[in-house]
Design an enzyme around this catalytic site. Structure first.
Site, PDB file in Angstrom:
ATOM      1  N   ASP A 108      41.176  15.076 -52.405  1.00 25.98           N
ATOM      2  CA  ASP A 108      42.392  15.186 -53.237  1.00 25.98           C
ATOM      3  C   ASP A 108      41.954  14.365 -54.689  1.00 25.98           C
ATOM      4  O   ASP A 108      42.406  14.797 -55.477  1.00 25.98           O
ATOM      5  CB  ASP A 108      43.723  14.303 -52.771  1.00 25.98           C
ATOM      6  CG  ASP A 108      43.240  12.944 -52.371  1.00 25.98           C
ATOM      7  OD1 ASP A 108      42.290  12.495 -52.178  1.00 25.98           O
ATOM      8  OD2 ASP A 108      44.096  12.230 -51.931  1.00 25.98           O
ATOM      9  N   HIS A 109      40.930  13.649 -54.665  1.00 26.45           N
ATOM     10  CA  HIS A 109      40.269  13.036 -55.842  1.00 26.45           C
ATOM     11  C   HIS A 109      39.511  13.765 -56.849  1.00 26.45           C
ATOM     12  O   HIS A 109      39.743  14.014 -57.940  1.00 26.45           O
ATOM     13  CB  HIS A 109      39.715  11.705 -55.590  1.00 26.45           C
ATOM     14  CG  HIS A 109      40.812  10.486 -55.332  1.00 26.45           C
ATOM     15  ND1 HIS A 109      41.820  10.617 -54.241  1.00 26.45           N
ATOM     16  CD2 HIS A 109      40.976   9.298 -55.911  1.00 26.45           C
ATOM     17  CE1 HIS A 109      42.406   9.693 -54.224  1.00 26.45           C
ATOM     18  NE2 HIS A 109      41.943   8.584 -55.207  1.00 26.45           N
ATOM     19  N   ASP A 164      42.191   3.605 -49.423  1.00 29.74           N
ATOM     20  CA  ASP A 164      42.933   3.742 -50.696  1.00 29.74           C
ATOM     21  C   ASP A 164      43.892   2.747 -51.053  1.00 29.74           C
ATOM     22  O   ASP A 164      44.475   2.543 -49.961  1.00 29.74           O
ATOM     23  CB  ASP A 164      43.391   5.184 -51.108  1.00 29.74           C
ATOM     24  CG  ASP A 164      43.856   5.601 -52.321  1.00 29.74           C
ATOM     25  OD1 ASP A 164      43.055   6.347 -53.144  1.00 29.74           O
ATOM     26  OD2 ASP A 164      45.001   5.158 -52.831  1.00 29.74           O
ATOM     27  N   ARG A 204      49.385   3.239 -62.281  1.00 29.80           N
ATOM     28  CA  ARG A 204      48.577   2.473 -62.851  1.00 29.80           C
ATOM     29  C   ARG A 204      48.389   2.883 -64.383  1.00 29.80           C
ATOM     30  O   ARG A 204      48.250   3.956 -64.628  1.00 29.80           O
ATOM     31  CB  ARG A 204      47.095   2.522 -62.444  1.00 29.80           C
ATOM     32  CG  ARG A 204      47.173   1.645 -61.105  1.00 29.80           C
ATOM     33  CD  ARG A 204      45.701   1.664 -60.320  1.00 29.80           C
ATOM     34  NE  ARG A 204      45.920   0.679 -59.041  1.00 29.80           N
ATOM     35  CZ  ARG A 204      45.457   0.750 -57.990  1.00 29.80           C
ATOM     36  NH1 ARG A 204      44.642   1.737 -57.880  1.00 29.80           N
ATOM     37  NH2 ARG A 204      45.989   0.339 -57.141  1.00 29.80           N
ATOM     38  N   SER A 238      42.397  -0.688 -57.643  1.00 34.74           N
ATOM     39  CA  SER A 238      41.673   0.210 -56.527  1.00 34.74           C
ATOM     40  C   SER A 238      41.061  -0.471 -55.189  1.00 34.74           C
ATOM     41  O   SER A 238      40.491  -1.669 -55.288  1.00 34.74           O
ATOM     42  CB  SER A 238      40.773   1.295 -57.044  1.00 34.74           C
ATOM     43  OG  SER A 238      39.885   1.684 -56.353  1.00 34.74           O
ATOM     44  N   ARG A 285      38.345   0.912 -53.985  1.00 41.81           N
ATOM     45  CA  ARG A 285      36.966   1.304 -54.145  1.00 41.81           C
ATOM     46  C   ARG A 285      36.052   0.230 -53.726  1.00 41.81           C
ATOM     47  O   ARG A 285      35.641  -0.757 -54.688  1.00 41.81           O
ATOM     48  CB  ARG A 285      36.672   2.225 -55.343  1.00 41.81           C
ATOM     49  CG  ARG A 285      36.805   1.134 -56.694  1.00 41.81           C
ATOM     50  CD  ARG A 285      36.549   2.086 -57.712  1.00 41.81           C
ATOM     51  NE  ARG A 285      37.973   2.660 -58.284  1.00 41.81           N
ATOM     52  CZ  ARG A 285      38.510   2.866 -59.253  1.00 41.81           C
ATOM     53  NH1 ARG A 285      37.789   2.814 -60.339  1.00 41.81           N
ATOM     54  NH2 ARG A 285      39.467   3.916 -59.540  1.00 41.81           N
TER      55      ARG A 285
HETATM   56  C1  MIC Z   1      43.045   4.788 -57.567  1.00 46.02           C
HETATM   57  O1  MIC Z   1      44.192   5.041 -57.703  1.00 46.02           O
HETATM   58  O2  MIC Z   1      42.463   3.694 -58.345  1.00 46.02           O
HETATM   59  C2  MIC Z   1      42.171   5.274 -56.677  1.00 46.02           C
HETATM   60  C3  MIC Z   1      41.008   6.333 -57.243  1.00 46.02           C
HETATM   61  O3  MIC Z   1      43.074   6.173 -55.575  1.00 46.02           O
HETATM   62  C4  MIC Z   1      41.492   4.221 -55.707  1.00 46.02           C
HETATM   63  C5  MIC Z   1      40.509   4.795 -54.779  1.00 46.02           C
HETATM   64  C6  MIC Z   1      39.082   5.049 -55.302  1.00 46.02           C
HETATM   65  O4  MIC Z   1      38.857   4.531 -56.247  1.00 46.02           O
HETATM   66  O5  MIC Z   1      38.738   5.810 -54.964  1.00 46.02           O
HETATM   67  C7  MIC Z   1      42.518   3.320 -54.928  1.00 46.02           C
HETATM   68  O6  MIC Z   1      43.697   3.117 -55.327  1.00 46.02           O
HETATM   69  O7  MIC Z   1      42.156   2.639 -54.177  1.00 46.02           O
HETATM   70 FE1  SF4 Z   2      45.254   9.395 -56.435  1.00 44.80          FE
HETATM   71 FE2  SF4 Z   2      45.022   6.928 -56.634  1.00 44.80          FE
HETATM   72 FE3  SF4 Z   2      46.356   8.287 -58.563  1.00 44.80          FE
HETATM   73 FE4  SF4 Z   2      47.350   8.118 -56.026  1.00 44.80          FE
HETATM   74  S1  SF4 Z   2      47.041   6.434 -57.471  1.00 44.80           S
HETATM   75  S2  SF4 Z   2      47.302   9.814 -57.286  1.00 44.80           S
HETATM   76  S3  SF4 Z   2      45.584   7.939 -54.635  1.00 44.80           S
HETATM   77  S4  SF4 Z   2      44.162   8.399 -57.875  1.00 44.80           S
END
Ligand code: MIC
Ligand code: SF4
Length: 642
Positions: free
Chosen positions: A64-65, A119, A379, A533, A535
Site C-alpha cells: 500500500d505504500h 507500521d 501526521r 513512524s 520504520r
Molecule cells: C508513516 O505513516 O510514516 C508510515 C510510512 O506508514 C510508517 C511506516 C514506514 O515508514 O514505512 C509508519 O507509520 O510506521
Molecule cells: Fe499509510 Fe502511514 Fe499514511 Fe497510514 S499514516 S496512510 S500507513 S503512510
C-alpha cells in the site's frame, strides 16, 4: 476490584511478567501485519531465522505504500513480497486492495486478539477491539517465528466519551481534542482504553479513526470495547462469527481518567508542523487554502466518503484549490462506485487517488512552495508532504470539504448544508480476490529477488570501549521522517547501502558522508527523539553508517526498540545541562560498557574535547541489554536469545 479491558486482553495472552508489578511483560502474538515499505526488510530478516513456516494464527503482507512504481524497484519488492509470503504461509494483499490498517479492520480484525504490525498506525485495529501494536519489522519477524512480544508493563488511561456529536463534528475532532490534552509527549508506555455512553453511537470505522491517531499521542496502543456496534460491523463484513463481546468490569481501576463530552466539541485542526499543535477551525477562518487531500488510514472509510460526497453534491471545488480524494480500500472504493460517490467527486472537480497511502507518505501530490494543504491524515511533520516549506494542517473530512469548497479555512457548520446521516450497510460488497491465500505447503515456492533487494546488514557485538565524535547535534521532536525520509527515497527500503546515503538529509545533507569518513559516532538529541513512524530503517541505516549511540533527553518507544534491535545504544542524559554543553564534533570516550550494562546501566562519558565527564542512563531492560551486547536482535536470536 474488577479488570479493565486492556488487562483482560493482555492477561489472556501473558507469557511472562505480571500486570500488577514489574518492569516488563511479554505477550503471545496472534496476528501480524506488514506493509511493503517495512515488510521487505521484515521478511528478509525472517528468512535469516531459518523457520520453515510462520507460527502466528494469521499474518498478512500488504502492499500500500510504494505503489507508484516509477522504476523497477517497487514492482521488484512486490514480487519478492508475494513469493516470500506464499513460501512461508503469509496472506498477501496486492497493490490496489487498500491501505493495510483499513483492510485489516474490514477483513481480518478479531476482537480480543493481539496483533503486531510493522507500521506505527497498527493500533487502528483497536477500533475493532484488538490490542494492536506498532513495532519495527524485526519484532514482527520474531513474532511470525513464534516469539513473544516484550513491552513495558502498561499504564492504562480511560477516556470516557459522553454526549453526541453536533452536525459536522466527527471522530477526527475527538482525537485532535485528546491530542490537545495529552500532547505527543510523555505518554510512552500508556495504553488508552475508550469507554462511556457515547460509544453506542460510534461505529467501528469512526472508532478506527480515533485509535489510528492514538499513534500520534506516543502511546503503545488504544482499544475500544467489542459491543453491538462491533457486531453490526462484523456482520456487514459477513464475519459475525468473529465477534465476541468484550468490555471492562464496572469497577475496573485505571491509572488516569480523561472525560470528553462529544456535544461540546467543535471542528478542530492540527497546525504545522506537529499533530499536537491543536487549534480550532474558527480561529483560522479566512486563511487561504491551496490544496485539500482526503484519505489515508485515518479517514478513508465508507462513512467518510459518504459524508464527503453529500457535502460535494451539486457543488464545485474552489478554482484555486486542488482536491484529492483517495478511498482507504478497494471495498470502500467499490461501494463508492456502486453508490455513485465517485461520480459526485469527479463532477465536483476532485482528483480521485488510488486506494493507497499516496499523499500521506509524500508519494505524489506534494503541494506548491509555501502552500497551505489541509489533509485528513494523521501526521504533518515538516517536509513529509514532499515540499519542505509547505504548511500542512490536519482536520476531519468535513472540515477538509468546507475548505475545498471555499478556498479558505471554513467551519463546515457555517456552510448552510444539511449534514448527511450515515447508516452502516447491512452488508458490504465482499470480494477478497486481491488477497492471495498461501498454499498449505509453500516449500516448493521459489522466492523472486530483484536487483534492488539486498541482505539485512550484519552488525558486530558491542565493544567494551568506544571513542567517537558527535556526528550531529539536533533539538527536540526529531521524527523518523527527519532521520530517514520517505517520499522519493521510499524505493530504497530494501537497499540499505543506497538508503543510508540520505540519513538526516533534510537536517544536514552532509551527515552520511561525515559519518562514513569518521567511521561512525554519536547523535545527540533533545526531547521525543524518533517520534512518528515505526520504520526500523531509522535505526538500520544509522547503524550501517557506524552510529554507536543516540544520546537524548527522551527517546520514543518504537524507535528505542529499533535502536536496540540494531545494536545502537539508547542513552538518556541524567542532567539536561550536559545536553546544552555538548557541541557537535566533540569526541566522546565511553569505557566499561559491558560492566555498566550488566550493573546499574549508567555510563560515564568523557567529553575529550571539552575535558569534562557526565553520566548517561542506558535506557533498557536486562533483556535489551543482552541484545545490545550481542550487537542486535538477529545476532542475539542466532545465539538462542529471546
Ligand atoms: C508513516 O505513516 O510514516 C508510515 C510510512 O506508514 C510508517 C511506516 C514506514 O515508514 O514505512 C509508519 O507509520 O510506521
Ligand atoms: Fe499509510 Fe502511514 Fe499514511 Fe497510514 S499514516 S496512510 S500507513 S503512510
Amino acid at each position: 476490584m474488577g479488570l479493565n479491558l486492556v488487562h483482560k486482553i493482555l492477561g489472556a495472552h501473558l507469557v511472562e511478567g505480571s500486570l500488577s508489578s514489574g518492569e516488563e511483560i511479554a505477550i503471545r502474538v496472534d496476528q501480524t501485519l506488514t506493509q511493503d515499505a517495512t515488510g521487505t526488510m521484515a521478511y528478509l530478516q525472517f528468512e535469516t531465522m531459518g523457520i520453515p513456516r510462520i507460527k502466528t494464527e494469521l499474518s498478512v503482507s500488504y502492499v500500500d505504500h510504494n505503489t507508484l512504481q516509477v522504476g523497477f524497484e517497487n514492482a521488484d519488492d512486490h514480487r519478492y513480497l508475494q513469493t516470500v509470503a506464499a513460501k512461508y504461509g503469509v496472506h498477501y494483499s496486492k497493490a490496489g486492495n487498500g491501505i493495510c490498517h483499513q483492510v485489516h479492520v474490514e477483513r481480518f480484525g478479531v476482537p480480543g486478539k493481539t496483533m503486531l504490525g510493522s507500521d506505527s498506525h497498527t493500533p487502528t485495529g483497536g477500533g475493532i477491539g484488538m490490542i494492536a501494536i506498532g513495532v519495527g519489522g524485526l519484532d514482527v519477524a520474531v513474532a511470525m517465528g513464534g516469539g513473544a512480544f516484550f513491552m513495558p508493563r502498561p499504564k492504562v488511561v480511560k477516556v470516557n466519551l459522553t454526549g453526541a456529536f453536533q452536525p459536522f463534528v466527527s471522530a477526527k475532532d475527538v482525537i485532535l481534542k485528546l491530542l490537545s490534552i495529552m500532547t505527543t509527549k510523555g505518554n510512552v508506555g500508556k495504553i488508552v482504553e475508550y469507554a462511556g455512553p457515547a460509544l453506542a453511537h460510534l461505529s467501528v470505522p469512526e472508532r478506527a479513526t480515533i485509535a489510528n491517531m492514538g499513534a500520534e499521542l506516543g502511546v503503545t496502543t488504544s482499544v475500544f470495547p467489542s459491543d453491538e456496534q462491533t457486531r453490526a460491523f462484523l456482520k456487514a463484513q459477513k464475519r459475525e462469527e468473529a465477534w465476541t463481546p468484550l468490555s471492562a468490569d464496572a469497577d475496573a481501576a485505571y491509572d488516569q481518567v480523561i472525560e470528553i463530552d462529544l456535544s461540546a466539541l467543535e471542528p478542530m485542526v492540527a497546525q504545522p508542523h506537529s499533530p499536537d499543535n491543536i487549534g480550532t477551525v474558527v480561529s483560522l477562518k479566512g486563511k487561504k487554502v491551496n490544496q485539500v487531500c482526503i484519505g489515508s488510514c485515518t479517514n478513508s472509510s465508507l462513512r467518510d466518503l459518504v459524508v464527503v460526497a453529500e457535502m460535494l453534491k451539486g457543488r464545485h471545488v474552489h478554482p484555486d484549490v486542488e482536491l484529492v480524494i483517495a478511498p482507504g480500500s478497494r471495498q470502500v472504493e467499490m461501494e463508492a462506485a456502486k453508490r455513485g460517490l465517485l461520480a459526485t467527486f469527479l463532477m465536483a472537480g476532485a482528483r480521485v487517488g488510488e486506494s493507497a497511502c499516496g499523499f500521506c507518505i509524500g508519494s505524489g501530490h506534494a503541494p506548491g512552495s509555501g502552500e497551505v494543504s489541509v489533509r485528513s491524515n494523521n501526521r504533518n511533520f515538516k517536509g513529509r508532504s514532499g515540499t519542505a516549506d509547505a504548511m500542512i494542517y490536519l482536520a476531519s473530512p468535513e472540515t477538509c470539504v468546507a475548505c475545498a469548497l471555499t478556498g479558505e479555512f471554513t467551519d463546515p457548520r457555517t456552510l448552510g448544508i444539511t449534514a448527511a446521516a450515515f447508516e452502516l450497510p447491512e452488508a458490504f460488497t465482499i470480494d477478497d480476490s486481491m488477497v492471495l491465500v498461501p498454499p498449505a505447503d509453500g516449500s516448493a515456492v521459489e522466492v523472486v529477488r530483484g536487483p534492488n533487494i539486498g541482505e539485512p546488514p550484519k552488525t558486530l557485538p558491542l565493544p567494551d570501549a568506544i571513542t567517537k565524535h558527535v556526528l550531529l547535534k539536533v533539538g527536540d521532536k526529531i521524527t523518523t521522517d527527519h532521520i530517514m525520509p520517505a517520499g522519493q527515497y521510499l524505493k530504497y527500503r530494501s537497499n540499505i547501502p543506497k538508503y543510508a546515503d540520505v540519513v538526516f538529509i533534510g537536517v544536514d545533507p552532509n551527515f552520511a558522508q561525515r559519518a562514513k569518513e569518521a567511521g561512525g559516532g554519536f547523535v545527540v538529541a533533545g526531547d521525543s527523539y524518533g517520534q512518528g513512524s515505526s520504520r526500523e530503517h531509522a535505526a538500520i541505516c544509522p547503524s550501517y553508517l557506524g552510529v554507536k549511540g543516540v544520546m537524548a533527553k527522551a527517546i520514543e518507544r518504537i524507535h528505542k526498540a529499533n535502536l536496540v534491535n540494531f545494536g545502537i545504544l539508547p542513552l538518556l542524559f541524567t542532567d539536561a545541562a550536559d545536553y546544552e554543553r555538548i557541541q557537535q564534533g566533540d569526541t566522546f570516550s565511553l569505557k566499561n560498557l559491558h560492566g555498566s550494562l550488566k550493573n546499574g546501566k549508567v555510563l560515564e562519558v568523557k567529553d575529550e574535547t571539552q575535558n569534562f565527564t557526565f553520566k548517561v542512563k542506558v535506557d533498557v531492560t536486562d533483556r535489551q541489554a543482552a541484545i545490545l551486547m550481542d550487537g542486535g536482535m538477529l545476532n542475539h536470536i542466532a545465539k538462542g536469545g529471546k
